[in-house]
Design an enzyme around this catalytic site. Structure first.
Site, short mmCIF file in Angstrom:
data_model
loop_
_atom_site.label_atom_id
_atom_site.label_comp_id
_atom_site.label_asym_id
_atom_site.label_seq_id
_atom_site.Cartn_x
_atom_site.Cartn_y
_atom_site.Cartn_z
N ARG A 104 28.24 2.81 -29.66
CA ARG A 104 28.21 3.80 -30.72
C ARG A 104 28.77 5.11 -30.19
NH1 ARG A 104 23.07 5.26 -34.32
NH2 ARG A 104 22.03 5.42 -32.33
N THR A 108 30.71 10.51 -33.52
CA THR A 108 31.04 10.04 -34.88
C THR A 108 30.03 9.01 -35.39
OG1 THR A 108 32.36 8.20 -34.04
CG2 THR A 108 33.50 10.30 -34.38
N ASP A 200 14.91 3.83 -28.73
CA ASP A 200 16.13 3.09 -28.40
C ASP A 200 15.75 1.67 -27.95
OD1 ASP A 200 19.28 3.82 -27.35
OD2 ASP A 200 18.30 1.99 -26.60
N ASP A 203 16.98 0.58 -24.43
CA ASP A 203 16.21 1.21 -23.36
C ASP A 203 14.83 0.62 -23.24
OD1 ASP A 203 18.19 2.92 -22.48
OD2 ASP A 203 17.61 4.55 -23.83
#
Ligand code: URA
Length: 209
Positions: A104, A108, A200, A203
């Site tokens: 990602r 953006t 996340d 993670d």
């Protein structure tokens, strides 16, 4: 609008709650993801075509149900998708596995592809794409675009958690795509994280933060 199945089974919901808690350890998080993934795969394969085959039991012959066609293919959107696919393989150990690497772009939030490896005969297979977090939907949309070009027999998407924004974007790009998830959360924040979510997923699976 795509058909969205929220797997509300109490075992799935309880496990998901433990996963969300910030104090849950990496090892526990990984185990729970594996367990929930099994249930998600169970739901997502509920309508696989079945045929019968003549077999011999110790008591004699029977026409027994068996899954029709080539082995299912799970496609992991790297890297968090691997955590989901590992558990899905417990439900379907003979499934074939493909990988798509997309990161990602932090500015953006668009998906950029860096890896693509799937079975060569995808055209004859039922394909289930897996990514734990359906956030903006950009990665899933980019992955599905590549996979659709290979014309799989059927195509589904499985995630652990979805944001309403991700579901809307994914269904707009793929109106016939069945989506399976354990929960639809409240919203996405400005960084593209699902709220309340679980942080996340990569993670938390791999203990990288
Ligand atoms: N990816 C994650 O790992 N978590 C989110 O909340 C959104 C995207």
């Amino acid at each position: 609008m795509a058909e969205v199945t929220v797997v509300k089974h109490p075992l799935v919901q309880h496990k998901l709650t433990v996963m969300r808690r910030k104090e849950t350890s990496t090892s526990k998080f990984r185990t729970l993801l594996h367990e929930i993934a099994m249930f998600l795969a169970y739901e997502a394969t509920r309508d696989l075509p079945v045929t019968t085959r003549e077999i011999e039991t110790p008591m004699g012959p029977m026409d027994a149900p068996t899954i029709d066609g080539k082995k299912v293919c799970f496609i992991s959107i790297l890297r968090a998708g691997n955590g989901l696919v590992d558990g899905m393989l417990t439900a379907v150990p003979s499934a074939r596995v493909g990988h798509i690497g997309l990161y990602r772009d932090h500015d953006t939030l668009e998906a950029v592809e860096y890896y693509f490896k799937v079975p060569t005969d995808l055209g004859n297979r039922d394909v289930i794409v897996a990514d734990p977090m359906l956030a903006t939907g950009n990665s899933a949309i980019a992955a599905l675009e590549k996979i659709k070009a290979l014309k799989p027999r059927s195509l589904k998407f499985v995630c652990l958690l979805a944001a309403p924004e991700g579901i809307a974007a994914l269904s707009e790009a793929n109106p016939d795509l069945p989506i399976y998830t354990a929960a639809i959360d409240d919203h996405l924040n400005e960084q593209g994280y699902i709220v309340p979510g679980l942080g996340d997923a990569g993670d938390r699976i791999y203990g990288t933060k």
